[in-house]
Design a protein around this motif. Structure first.
Motif, short mmCIF file in Angstrom:
data_model
loop_
_atom_site.label_atom_id
_atom_site.label_comp_id
_atom_site.label_asym_id
_atom_site.label_seq_id
_atom_site.Cartn_x
_atom_site.Cartn_y
_atom_site.Cartn_z
N VAL A 5 0.84 -1.20 0.00
CA VAL A 5 0.00 0.00 0.00
C VAL A 5 0.87 1.25 0.00
N VAL A 6 0.50 2.22 -0.81
CA VAL A 6 1.09 3.56 -0.73
C VAL A 6 0.04 4.49 -0.14
N VAL A 7 0.42 5.21 0.92
CA VAL A 7 -0.45 6.17 1.58
C VAL A 7 0.07 7.57 1.26
N GLU A 30 4.41 2.17 1.99
CA GLU A 30 5.26 3.30 1.66
C GLU A 30 4.38 4.55 1.76
N THR A 31 4.99 5.70 2.06
CA THR A 31 4.21 6.92 2.24
C THR A 31 4.70 8.04 1.33
N ALA A 32 3.82 9.02 1.11
CA ALA A 32 4.16 10.21 0.32
C ALA A 32 3.38 11.38 0.88
N THR A 33 3.93 12.60 0.71
CA THR A 33 3.26 13.79 1.23
C THR A 33 2.87 14.79 0.14
N ASP A 34 3.05 14.42 -1.13
CA ASP A 34 2.54 15.24 -2.23
C ASP A 34 2.28 14.33 -3.42
N GLY A 35 1.59 14.86 -4.43
CA GLY A 35 1.18 14.06 -5.56
C GLY A 35 2.33 13.52 -6.38
N GLU A 36 3.36 14.33 -6.58
CA GLU A 36 4.50 13.87 -7.38
C GLU A 36 5.22 12.71 -6.70
N GLU A 37 5.40 12.82 -5.38
CA GLU A 37 6.04 11.74 -4.63
C GLU A 37 5.17 10.48 -4.66
N ALA A 38 3.85 10.65 -4.62
CA ALA A 38 2.95 9.50 -4.70
C ALA A 38 3.15 8.74 -6.00
N LEU A 39 3.25 9.46 -7.11
CA LEU A 39 3.47 8.81 -8.40
C LEU A 39 4.81 8.08 -8.44
N VAL A 42 4.45 4.89 -6.55
CA VAL A 42 3.69 3.91 -7.32
C VAL A 42 4.60 3.23 -8.35
N GLU A 43 5.43 4.01 -9.01
CA GLU A 43 6.31 3.46 -10.04
C GLU A 43 7.40 2.57 -9.46
N SER A 44 7.91 2.90 -8.28
CA SER A 44 9.02 2.13 -7.70
C SER A 44 8.55 0.99 -6.80
N PHE A 45 7.43 1.17 -6.11
CA PHE A 45 6.97 0.22 -5.11
C PHE A 45 5.93 -0.76 -5.65
N HIS A 46 5.24 -0.36 -6.72
CA HIS A 46 4.21 -1.19 -7.36
C HIS A 46 3.16 -1.67 -6.36
N PRO A 47 2.43 -0.74 -5.74
CA PRO A 47 1.45 -1.14 -4.72
C PRO A 47 0.21 -1.78 -5.32
N HIS A 48 -0.51 -2.51 -4.46
CA HIS A 48 -1.82 -3.04 -4.86
C HIS A 48 -2.91 -2.01 -4.59
N ILE A 74 -3.77 -1.82 -9.85
CA ILE A 74 -3.75 -1.03 -8.63
C ILE A 74 -5.13 -0.44 -8.41
N THR A 75 -5.61 -0.50 -7.16
CA THR A 75 -6.90 0.09 -6.81
C THR A 75 -6.66 1.34 -5.98
N ILE A 76 -7.61 2.29 -6.04
CA ILE A 76 -7.42 3.59 -5.39
C ILE A 76 -8.55 3.86 -4.41
N LEU A 77 -8.16 4.19 -3.16
CA LEU A 77 -9.08 4.67 -2.13
C LEU A 77 -8.83 6.16 -1.97
N LEU A 78 -9.81 6.97 -2.30
CA LEU A 78 -9.66 8.42 -2.30
C LEU A 78 -10.13 9.00 -0.96
N LEU A 79 -9.31 9.90 -0.40
CA LEU A 79 -9.66 10.58 0.85
C LEU A 79 -9.99 12.04 0.55
N THR A 80 -11.08 12.54 1.12
CA THR A 80 -11.46 13.93 0.89
C THR A 80 -12.06 14.53 2.15
N VAL A 81 -11.85 15.83 2.33
CA VAL A 81 -12.46 16.52 3.47
C VAL A 81 -13.84 17.02 3.10
N LYS A 82 -14.19 16.95 1.84
CA LYS A 82 -15.47 17.43 1.37
C LYS A 82 -16.50 16.31 1.39
#
Length: 229
Positions: A5-7, A30-39, A42-48, A74-82
Motif C-alpha cells: 500500500v502507498v499512503v 510506503e508513504t508520500a506527502t505530495d502528488g509527485e512523490e505518490a506517483l 507507485v512506479e518504484s513500489f508497485h502497490p496493490h 492497482i486500486t485507489i481509495l480516495l480521501l477527501t475533506v469534502k
C-alpha cells in the motif's frame, strides 16, 4: 501475496496514523506527502492499493488519478475533506475505486483497504484459459486483458470486472444494484451512480466500434449484446 500500500496525504499525522494501522495488519507500506512523490512511489513500489488524499501540493489526488487511468493492477481509495457528491463523482470518473470522507475511523480505512485488496486478489486468481470473444473484441479472463483487432484496450480493475461480468452474461439485464453488488461488493457505499460512471468510461475506451455492446435498459440497468465467437 502480501498486500503493498502507498499512503499519500500532505498531513504527516494522517499519513503516519494510517501507515501504522496498516503495518500492524501485516501490510507493506510506503508513504508520500505530495502528488509527485505518490506517483514516484507507485512506479518504484508497485502497490496493490493507493490511499490518496485529494488536496495535496504539486499534484492533487485528482491529478494523480488522471495519470493512473491506464493502470490495470492497482486500486485507489480516495480521501477527501469534502462531503459533496460532486467531488465524489469526480473521483469516480477519474478511476477511483472507493472513497472516504475525513474525519474517519482508522479501523474503517484498514477495512476498506482489505476489501479492495481481496477483490483485486480474487480477480487476478481467476483461472479461465478461454477468451471471451464478441465480434472483434477479445477479453482474456486469466490475463485480465482486452484487445480489439490485436490492439490492447487498457482498463482499470473495476472497468475490467464490469466488462467481464456483462460479456460473460450476454443479453442478461443487470440492475444497477446487482452490478454494484457483484463488482464492488455489498459493503461499497458509493451508490449506483458509480455504475453509470464506469459504463460511460467503458464506452469511451471501447470506442465507436464497440460502444453498441453495452446497452442501457432504461428504468432498469444495463446489458451486453452481441454474438460470441
Amino acid at each position: 501475496m502480501e498486500c503493498k500500500v502507498v499512503v499519500a496525504d500532505d498531513e504527516q499525522t494522517i499519513v503516519s496514523a494510517i501507515a501504522y494501522a496498516l503495518v500492524r495488519e501485516g501490510f507493506q507500506v510506503e508513504t508520500a506527502t505530495d502528488g509527485e512523490e505518490a506517483l514516484r512511489k507507485v512506479e518504484s513500489f508497485h502497490p496493490h492499493v493507493l490511499v490518496l488524499d485529494v488536496m495535496m501540493p504539486k499534484l492533487s489526488g485528482y491529478d494523480v488519478c488522471r495519470k493512473l487511468q491506464d493502470r490495470k493492477d492497482i486500486t485507489i481509495l480516495l480521501l477527501t475533506v469534502k462531503n459533496d457528491i460532486v467531488d465524489k463523482l469526480v473521483g469516480l470518473e477519474l478511476g477511483a475505486d472507493d472513497y472516504m470522507t475525513k474525519p474517519f475511523d482508522l479501523r474503517e480505512v484498514v477495512a476498506r483497504v482489505k476489501a479492495l485488496y481481496r477483490r483485486l486478489e480474487k480477480n487476478t486468481a481467476i483461472q479461465q484459459k478461454d477468451a471471451v470473444i464478441v465480434g472483434a473484441l477479445q477479453l482474456h479472463l486469466e490475463q485480465r486483458t482486452v484487445f480489439s483487432h490485436q490492439q490492447e484496450i487498457v482498463l482499470t480493475p473495476k472497468e475490467f470486472d464490469l466488462l467481464a461480468l456483462l460479456l460473460t452474461h450476454l443479453k442478461r439485464v443487470f440492475t444497477r444494484e446487482e452490478l454494484l453488488d457483484l463488482v464492488w461488493g455489498m459493503d461499497y457505499e458509493g451508490g449506483t451512480r458509480t455504475v453509470d460512471i464506469h459504463i460511460q468510461r467503458l464506452r469511451a475506451k471501447l470506442g465507436r466500434e464497440h460502444q453498441h455492446l453495452l446497452q442501457t435498459v432504461y428504468g432498469f440497468g444495463y446489458k451486453a449484446v452481441g454474438e460470441p465467437s
